[in-house]
Design an enzyme around this catalytic site. Structure first.
Site, short mmCIF file in Angstrom:
data_model
loop_
_atom_site.label_atom_id
_atom_site.label_comp_id
_atom_site.label_asym_id
_atom_site.label_seq_id
_atom_site.Cartn_x
_atom_site.Cartn_y
_atom_site.Cartn_z
N CYS A 2 0.85 -1.18 0.00
CA CYS A 2 0.00 0.00 0.00
C CYS A 2 0.89 1.24 0.00
CB CYS A 2 -0.92 0.02 1.22
SG CYS A 2 -2.10 -1.35 1.31
N LEU A 58 -4.06 -1.61 -1.33
CA LEU A 58 -4.03 -2.90 -2.01
C LEU A 58 -4.73 -3.89 -1.09
CD1 LEU A 58 -3.07 -4.80 -4.27
CD2 LEU A 58 -0.97 -5.16 -2.96
N ILE A 60 -5.77 -7.16 0.58
CA ILE A 60 -5.20 -8.51 0.72
C ILE A 60 -6.01 -9.35 1.69
CG2 ILE A 60 -3.17 -9.83 1.43
CD1 ILE A 60 -1.44 -7.52 0.51
N ASP A 106 -6.31 -6.69 9.49
CA ASP A 106 -5.24 -6.56 10.48
C ASP A 106 -5.04 -5.11 10.88
OD1 ASP A 106 -4.34 -6.01 7.93
OD2 ASP A 106 -2.43 -7.07 8.13
#
Length: 223
Positions: A2, A58, A60, A106
């Site tokens: 990112c 991004l 994930i 996360d």
């Protein structure tokens, strides 16, 4: 991967032209995060300090909008690049303390870890990361980087503003002069070294050291 960007001014607010330039500094690294972008501007209660946080995402772990950034929980905000491999175990521990999670990311685990343990909780992370947290209640900025400096986190301090970025070129427009660090350049050309020091190819741009965090006290205007 990112992309993150942050700007903190200590002597007043950002004007509209500066905010537009910050947005451009986020977009410069769109290749690091093609799945989304976001930014947020904060004012301190005395209006003497402005905080801008920007992010290119991004996706994930959590692919939903619940993982978008900047992410805020109970007055703490974050922009984060990386992955915490043991976030599920840490999340279960935090849930045992009564914390509720609204995403599967996360990123939210980092925020709740900070909320419960403070910066000392970062030592529990197993992963690679670079993040900036804005603690609104305590008026602090915390910038942290992983143990092995896998994820980049650069900073530049002018007389009134500190800038954080994933890439040098996000910060370059804010330098008064672009002075090459000859020592770093020589080490790179002769030995191929570029991550052996907290200095960079530019004299005024530095790296947040590995396995560490920087704290800016916005009330005291100190670091």
């Amino acid at each position: 991967m990112c992309g993150i960007f942050g700007a903190i001014r200590f002597d007043g607010g950002f004007n509209s032209n500066e905010i537009q330039q910050f947005q451009q500094s986020v977009e410069i690294v769109s290749h690091r995060g093609p799945d989304g972008d976001g930014h947020k501007l904060f004012f301190t209660s005395d209006s003497k300090t402005n905080v801008f946080l920007g992010h290119r995402r991004l996706s994930i772990i959590d692919l939903s909008a619940g993982g978008n950034q900047p992410m805020g929980r109970d007055g703490n905000w974050i922009v984060f690049n990386g992955e915490i491999f043991n976030y599920i175990e840490i999340r279960k521990e935090l849930e045992s303390y009564g914390y509720k999670f609204t995403s599967d990311s996360d990123t939210e685990v980092i925020l709740r870890t900070y909320q419960h343990f403070g910066p000392k909780g970062f030592k529990a992370f197993n992963g690679m990361w670079a993040f900036i947290i804005y603690d609104m209640a305590n008026q602090k900025i915390i910038a942290s980087r992983d143990r092995f400096s896998i994820k980049p986190l650069n900073y530049f301090m002018s007389k009134t503003t500190i800038y954080f970025s994933s890439e040098f070129r996000q910060i370059l427009p804010y330098l008064e002069t672009k002075s090459i660090n000859k020592s770093v350049l020589t080490s790179f050309l002769l030995q191929g070294l570029q991550d052996h020091t907290n200095q960079t190819f530019y004299t005024d741009i530095h790296k947040v050291p590995p396995k560490s965090y920087l704290t800016l006290d916005l009330k005291q205007r100190t670091k």
